[in-house]
Design a protein around this motif. Structure first.
Motif, short mmCIF file in Angstrom:
data_model
loop_
_atom_site.label_atom_id
_atom_site.label_comp_id
_atom_site.label_asym_id
_atom_site.label_seq_id
_atom_site.Cartn_x
_atom_site.Cartn_y
_atom_site.Cartn_z
N ILE A 191 2.46 0.86 3.46
CA ILE A 191 1.48 1.48 2.56
C ILE A 191 0.80 0.33 1.82
N CYS A 201 -1.18 -1.16 -1.14
CA CYS A 201 -1.19 -0.81 -2.56
C CYS A 201 -2.04 -1.87 -3.25
N LYS A 203 3.57 10.26 -1.18
CA LYS A 203 3.24 9.61 0.09
C LYS A 203 4.51 9.11 0.78
N ASP A 263 1.84 10.23 -7.04
CA ASP A 263 1.08 10.04 -5.81
C ASP A 263 1.88 9.18 -4.82
N LEU A 264 2.41 8.04 -5.31
CA LEU A 264 3.18 7.16 -4.45
C LEU A 264 4.42 7.86 -3.90
N ILE A 299 -3.11 3.11 -1.20
CA ILE A 299 -3.10 3.55 -2.60
C ILE A 299 -3.85 2.51 -3.44
N ARG A 324 -10.25 0.62 2.70
CA ARG A 324 -9.24 1.60 3.14
C ARG A 324 -9.27 1.74 4.66
N ARG A 334 -0.07 2.86 7.20
CA ARG A 334 0.06 4.32 7.32
C ARG A 334 -0.65 5.03 6.18
N ASP A 335 -0.82 4.31 5.05
CA ASP A 335 -1.49 4.92 3.91
C ASP A 335 -2.07 3.83 3.03
N GLN A 378 6.26 12.07 2.38
CA GLN A 378 5.61 12.47 3.62
C GLN A 378 6.04 11.60 4.80
N LEU A 379 6.26 10.32 4.55
CA LEU A 379 6.66 9.40 5.62
C LEU A 379 8.12 9.61 6.03
#
Length: 121
Positions: free
Chosen positions: A81, A83, A116, A112-113, A104, A92, A101-102, A119-120
């Motif tokens: 991720i 950051c 995420k 939020d973190l 931030i 992005r 994968r994401d 979800q992983l």
């Protein structure tokens, strides 16, 4: 597989401390690295379940390091991720193209973190 261990890569000691405390408070095992070289050395010692990566760092930047990690067969299954304070859509998109994968944007919102990460895992 649930995420339990996180490697945080950031050249800012303040960010490392802030993110470490946030994640440790949620029960994660955390290791840190201040640059790409240190991060690669940490990966050789211990393969984390997740990498939180800053983009703007001296030497190899986070985009380059993300690309190197996600293309290495030993670490390709470890999600990254990004950051970062870089908040442009082009950043992005480029980060995701490098294998993240994401993405931030700092300052990091803990809910939020954590969402995420969940979800992983």
């Amino acid at each position: 597989m649930p995420i339990r261990s996180v490697l945080i890569v950031d050249d800012s000691k303040t960010e490392l401390m802030s993110l470490s405390e946030m994640l440790k408070g949620e029960g994660f095992s955390v290791t840190t690295a201040e640059n790409a070289e240190d991060a690669l050395a940490q990966l050789e010692r211990h393969k984390p379940d997740l990498i939180l990566m800053d983009v703007v760092m001296p030497g190899k930047n986070g985009f380059q390091l993300t690309r190197a990690i996600t293309r290495d067969p030993r670490f390709a299954d470890v999600p990254v991720i990004l950051c970062t304070s870089k908040n442009q859509e082009t950043d992005r998109v480029w980060g995701m193209r490098q294998g993240a994968r994401d993405y931030i944007v700092k300052p990091v919102d803990s809910a939020d973190l954590l969402g995420k990460i969940k979800q992983l895992g």
